[in-house]
Design a protein around this motif. Structure first.
Motif, PDB file in Angstrom:
ATOM      1  N   ILE A 192       0.942  -1.115  -0.022  1.00  0.00           N
ATOM      2  CA  ILE A 192      -0.029  -0.121   0.140  1.00  0.00           C
ATOM      3  C   ILE A 192       0.802   1.169  -0.071  1.00  0.00           C
ATOM      4  O   ILE A 192       1.536   1.524   0.958  1.00  0.00           O
ATOM      5  CB  ILE A 192      -0.741  -0.001   1.240  1.00  0.00           C
ATOM      6  CG1 ILE A 192      -1.931  -1.216   1.162  1.00  0.00           C
ATOM      7  CG2 ILE A 192      -1.929   1.333   1.275  1.00  0.00           C
ATOM      8  CD1 ILE A 192      -2.756  -1.422   2.391  1.00  0.00           C
ATOM      9  N   PRO A 193       1.289   1.801  -1.245  1.00  0.00           N
ATOM     10  CA  PRO A 193       2.238   2.834  -1.373  1.00  0.00           C
ATOM     11  C   PRO A 193       2.182   4.284  -0.155  1.00  0.00           C
ATOM     12  O   PRO A 193       2.853   4.600   0.288  1.00  0.00           O
ATOM     13  CB  PRO A 193       2.361   3.242  -2.935  1.00  0.00           C
ATOM     14  CG  PRO A 193       1.603   2.045  -3.532  1.00  0.00           C
ATOM     15  CD  PRO A 193       0.660   1.539  -2.459  1.00  0.00           C
ATOM     16  N   ASN A 194       0.652   4.570  -0.288  1.00  0.00           N
ATOM     17  CA  ASN A 194       0.583   5.774   0.630  1.00  0.00           C
ATOM     18  C   ASN A 194       0.701   5.221   2.309  1.00  0.00           C
ATOM     19  O   ASN A 194       0.981   6.273   2.652  1.00  0.00           O
ATOM     20  CB  ASN A 194      -1.092   6.119   0.650  1.00  0.00           C
ATOM     21  CG  ASN A 194      -1.441   6.784  -0.842  1.00  0.00           C
ATOM     22  OD1 ASN A 194      -0.245   7.235  -1.639  1.00  0.00           O
ATOM     23  ND2 ASN A 194      -2.690   7.032  -1.205  1.00  0.00           N
ATOM     24  N   LEU A 195       0.699   4.022   2.482  1.00  0.00           N
ATOM     25  CA  LEU A 195       0.975   3.899   3.816  1.00  0.00           C
ATOM     26  C   LEU A 195       2.433   3.284   4.133  1.00  0.00           C
ATOM     27  O   LEU A 195       2.701   2.906   5.157  1.00  0.00           O
ATOM     28  CB  LEU A 195      -0.177   2.758   4.244  1.00  0.00           C
ATOM     29  CG  LEU A 195      -1.535   3.190   4.359  1.00  0.00           C
ATOM     30  CD1 LEU A 195      -2.346   2.058   5.057  1.00  0.00           C
ATOM     31  CD2 LEU A 195      -1.585   4.570   5.182  1.00  0.00           C
ATOM     32  N   LYS A 196       3.187   3.107   2.939  1.00  0.00           N
ATOM     33  CA  LYS A 196       4.337   2.682   3.081  1.00  0.00           C
ATOM     34  C   LYS A 196       4.698   1.295   3.808  1.00  0.00           C
ATOM     35  O   LYS A 196       5.240   1.034   4.672  1.00  0.00           O
ATOM     36  CB  LYS A 196       5.252   3.444   3.642  1.00  0.00           C
ATOM     37  CG  LYS A 196       5.486   4.874   3.090  1.00  0.00           C
ATOM     38  CD  LYS A 196       6.585   5.857   3.700  1.00  0.00           C
ATOM     39  CE  LYS A 196       7.123   6.855   2.745  1.00  0.00           C
ATOM     40  NZ  LYS A 196       5.967   8.140   2.853  1.00  0.00           N
ATOM     41  N   SER A 197       3.523   0.613   3.527  1.00  0.00           N
ATOM     42  CA  SER A 197       3.361  -0.809   4.199  1.00  0.00           C
ATOM     43  C   SER A 197       3.305  -2.040   3.270  1.00  0.00           C
ATOM     44  O   SER A 197       2.893  -1.751   2.027  1.00  0.00           O
ATOM     45  CB  SER A 197       2.402  -1.078   5.330  1.00  0.00           C
ATOM     46  OG  SER A 197       0.900  -0.675   4.544  1.00  0.00           O
ATOM     47  N   SER A 198       3.806  -3.244   3.400  1.00  0.00           N
ATOM     48  CA  SER A 198       3.790  -4.038   2.476  1.00  0.00           C
ATOM     49  C   SER A 198       3.739  -5.532   3.207  1.00  0.00           C
ATOM     50  O   SER A 198       4.016  -5.663   4.269  1.00  0.00           O
ATOM     51  CB  SER A 198       4.818  -4.298   1.604  1.00  0.00           C
ATOM     52  OG  SER A 198       6.283  -4.272   2.224  1.00  0.00           O
ATOM     53  N   GLU A 199       3.426  -6.710   2.629  1.00  0.00           N
ATOM     54  CA  GLU A 199       3.318  -7.966   3.062  1.00  0.00           C
ATOM     55  C   GLU A 199       3.849  -8.762   1.976  1.00  0.00           C
ATOM     56  O   GLU A 199       3.289  -8.742   0.608  1.00  0.00           O
ATOM     57  CB  GLU A 199       1.877  -8.352   3.667  1.00  0.00           C
ATOM     58  CG  GLU A 199       1.613  -8.067   5.126  1.00  0.00           C
ATOM     59  CD  GLU A 199       2.626  -8.652   6.190  1.00  0.00           C
ATOM     60  OE1 GLU A 199       3.357  -9.947   5.900  1.00  0.00           O
ATOM     61  OE2 GLU A 199       2.900  -8.281   7.167  1.00  0.00           O
ATOM     62  N   ASN A 200       4.365  -9.818   2.178  1.00  0.00           N
ATOM     63  CA  ASN A 200       4.554 -11.224   1.327  1.00  0.00           C
ATOM     64  C   ASN A 200       3.838 -12.298   1.706  1.00  0.00           C
ATOM     65  O   ASN A 200       3.484 -12.573   2.756  1.00  0.00           O
ATOM     66  CB  ASN A 200       5.995 -11.672   1.283  1.00  0.00           C
ATOM     67  CG  ASN A 200       7.162 -10.506   0.988  1.00  0.00           C
ATOM     68  OD1 ASN A 200       6.769  -9.621   0.411  1.00  0.00           O
ATOM     69  ND2 ASN A 200       8.069 -10.380   1.668  1.00  0.00           N
ATOM     70  N   GLY A 201       3.502 -13.077   0.687  1.00  0.00           N
ATOM     71  CA  GLY A 201       2.735 -14.273   0.877  1.00  0.00           C
ATOM     72  C   GLY A 201       1.851 -14.841  -0.129  1.00  0.00           C
ATOM     73  O   GLY A 201       2.210 -14.052  -1.559  1.00  0.00           O
ATOM     74  N   ALA A 202       1.066 -15.786  -0.170  1.00  0.00           N
ATOM     75  CA  ALA A 202       0.239 -16.210  -1.279  1.00  0.00           C
ATOM     76  C   ALA A 202      -0.945 -15.219  -1.617  1.00  0.00           C
ATOM     77  O   ALA A 202      -1.486 -14.460  -0.649  1.00  0.00           O
ATOM     78  CB  ALA A 202      -0.508 -17.565  -0.862  1.00  0.00           C
ATOM     79  N   LEU A 203      -1.510 -15.144  -2.748  1.00  0.00           N
ATOM     80  CA  LEU A 203      -2.633 -14.437  -3.062  1.00  0.00           C
ATOM     81  C   LEU A 203      -3.554 -14.868  -4.011  1.00  0.00           C
ATOM     82  O   LEU A 203      -3.122 -16.098  -4.623  1.00  0.00           O
ATOM     83  CB  LEU A 203      -2.000 -13.311  -4.033  1.00  0.00           C
ATOM     84  CG  LEU A 203      -2.993 -12.198  -4.492  1.00  0.00           C
ATOM     85  CD1 LEU A 203      -3.445 -11.180  -3.641  1.00  0.00           C
ATOM     86  CD2 LEU A 203      -2.472 -11.569  -5.986  1.00  0.00           C
ATOM     87  N   LEU A 204      -4.787 -14.734  -3.713  1.00  0.00           N
ATOM     88  CA  LEU A 204      -5.949 -15.406  -4.341  1.00  0.00           C
ATOM     89  C   LEU A 204      -6.813 -14.472  -4.949  1.00  0.00           C
ATOM     90  O   LEU A 204      -7.131 -13.211  -4.323  1.00  0.00           O
ATOM     91  CB  LEU A 204      -6.539 -16.069  -3.257  1.00  0.00           C
ATOM     92  CG  LEU A 204      -8.022 -16.720  -3.927  1.00  0.00           C
ATOM     93  CD1 LEU A 204      -7.863 -18.015  -4.765  1.00  0.00           C
ATOM     94  CD2 LEU A 204      -8.719 -17.503  -2.632  1.00  0.00           C
ATOM     95  N   ILE A 205      -7.272 -14.499  -6.243  1.00  0.00           N
ATOM     96  CA  ILE A 205      -8.046 -13.635  -6.649  1.00  0.00           C
ATOM     97  C   ILE A 205      -9.413 -14.149  -6.612  1.00  0.00           C
ATOM     98  O   ILE A 205      -9.657 -15.454  -6.905  1.00  0.00           O
ATOM     99  CB  ILE A 205      -8.023 -13.627  -8.389  1.00  0.00           C
ATOM    100  CG1 ILE A 205      -6.426 -13.007  -8.666  1.00  0.00           C
ATOM    101  CG2 ILE A 205      -8.841 -12.832  -9.195  1.00  0.00           C
ATOM    102  CD1 ILE A 205      -6.210 -13.139 -10.296  1.00  0.00           C
TER     103      ILE A 205
END
Length: 409
Positions: free
Chosen positions: A211-224
């Protein structure tokens, strides 16, 4: 004469406290407003019940809790996932640790956990009252009057485990507790984007969600999903940023790196594959670990002919493909939660709890555990572990010799 304990809320924390209380010392009654008890246990983990997580170091364990991590160090030092696993094993529920560290019953059924807790309560003579709504709790000089939809109940001790029920939180506020306004945690991101259309069910084993505006990120699996984006990476990020995302009314941009490697690394892979397989068509090329359907959609949206040979792919076309794979920006417009399985951030201000015993600092002989506290965790069995540990501390405190000497019992 036995002292009377009223446990308000028939969920994980309430039943585990009851299970570990000494019934030779207490008359114990559980009050649950719904028809069934242990409802979240039943639906957890898709009906399998993710009991806990195989993380046995309290200092490591608390890293999975966006709120309550400092307070829980001492709690987990007294009762941690290994203790939880031992308790259920001892009560006839063999458990298994899956490759990602999540712990489930070997039966793959949450009913095994429910049966262990419920049958234990019945054996101890604990009264389980369902479809009983607690309307008010009135402190007296000694003990409490619990006003319910089925009459009054006198209690010497209250154990309050109502979960994130707004009514339950309102009642605590009325009793003088400071409450942190609850907001949802562990939710999916609602996204409408042509890249995702028709790809519901497509998964990626390892992405980076930012989330660029919050300068936060996470790694892991993603599901659509039909709604947009879900999976562990999204759920973890929603937990850590629950409060700030509520403040922006769940309207924000999210950047997905579907490959979880840098643009430059992806470019190097692409060029290397292109050199070695120049006569292959780009549509047939398995350059990156994505599904064929997703790869075709990426090519289609970037207007790259899938029958074009790799040798003829231009630098511009390669750049567009890599931008989509490594730096795709989506607009999030709202959130979705999984019915009763969702978790909330917020609840009782943690400064008002004694974390040695889970006793209220505002009310005497009043103990609080579970999601009604301003404690929550990422997905993976961690929220249940907080319930088991907090509830165990309550039972230990009430069973202790020092407590009975203090109360003159």
């Amino acid at each position: 004469m036995k002292r009377k304990i009223a446990i308000i809320g028939g969920g994980a924390a309430g039943f585990f406290a009851a299970a570990n209380l000494d019934s030779s010392l207490y008359d114990i009654s559980i009050f649950e407003q719904n028809t069934d008890v242990l409802q979240k246990v039943k639906i957890s983990g898709g009906g399998r019940c993710n009991v806990t997580h195989a993380c046995f170091d309290p200092k490591e364990l608390v890293r999975f809790y966006p709120r309550g991590n400092k307070e829980l160090v001492s709690v987990f030092s007294k009762f941690q996932p290994g203790d939880t696993m031992a308790w259920f094993e001892e009560h006839g529920v063999p458990l298994k640790i899956e490759t990602d560290g999540r712990v489930f019953p070997e039966s793959n059924s949450s009913q095994s956990i429910i049966d262990a807790l419920y049958s234990n309560a019945l054996k101890k003579g604990i009264a389980v009252n369902t479809k009983v709504s607690v309307k008010d709790i009135i402190p007296k000089e000694e003990g409490y009057i619990v006003e319910t939809s089925k009459g009054e109940f006198l209690a010497d001790i209250i154990i309050y485990t109502t979960g994130s029920s707004p009514k339950g939180m309102k009642l605590l506020a009325k009793l003088g507790h400071k409450m942190v306004s609850p907001v949802p945690s562990l939710f999916t991101f609602n996204v409408k984007d042509e890249l995702l259309d028709g790809l519901s069910g497509t998964s990626f084993p390892d992405v980076k969600v930012k989330i660029p505006n919050l300068k936060s990120s996470e790694n892991g699996a993603l599901l659509i999903t039909h709604w947009g984006l879900s999976g562990p990476a999204v759920l973890k990020l929603s937990a850590w940023e629950a409060v700030r995302l509520a403040e922006v009314d769940y309207q924000f941009d999210v950047e997905i790196n579907f490959l979880n490697i840098t643009y430059q690394e992806a470019e190097s892979y692409f060029l290397d594959f292109k050199e070695k397989h120049s006569k292959k068509t780009i549509g047939q090329s398995k350059i990156f670990p994505t599904t064929q359907r997703f790869w075709n959609r990426v090519l289609e949206l970037n207007r790259v002919n899938k029958d074009k040979q790799l040798a003829n792919i231009s630098s511009k076309e390669m750049g567009m493909i890599l931008e989509t794979l490594c730096r795709k920006l989506f607009r999030v417009n709202g959130k979705s939660t999984f019915k009763e399985e969702f978790v909330t951030a917020g609840g009782v201000d943690l400064k008002e709890i004694n974390f040695k015993t889970m006793a209220s600092k505002c009310l005497s002989n009043f103990y609080i555990a579970g999601e009604v506290l301003n404690i929550d965790a990422v997905t993976g069995g961690f929220n249940f572990q907080a319930c088991w540990s907090e509830a165990y501390l309550i039972s230990e405190a009430l069973n202790s010799k020092s407590y009975h000497e203090k109360e003159g019992a």
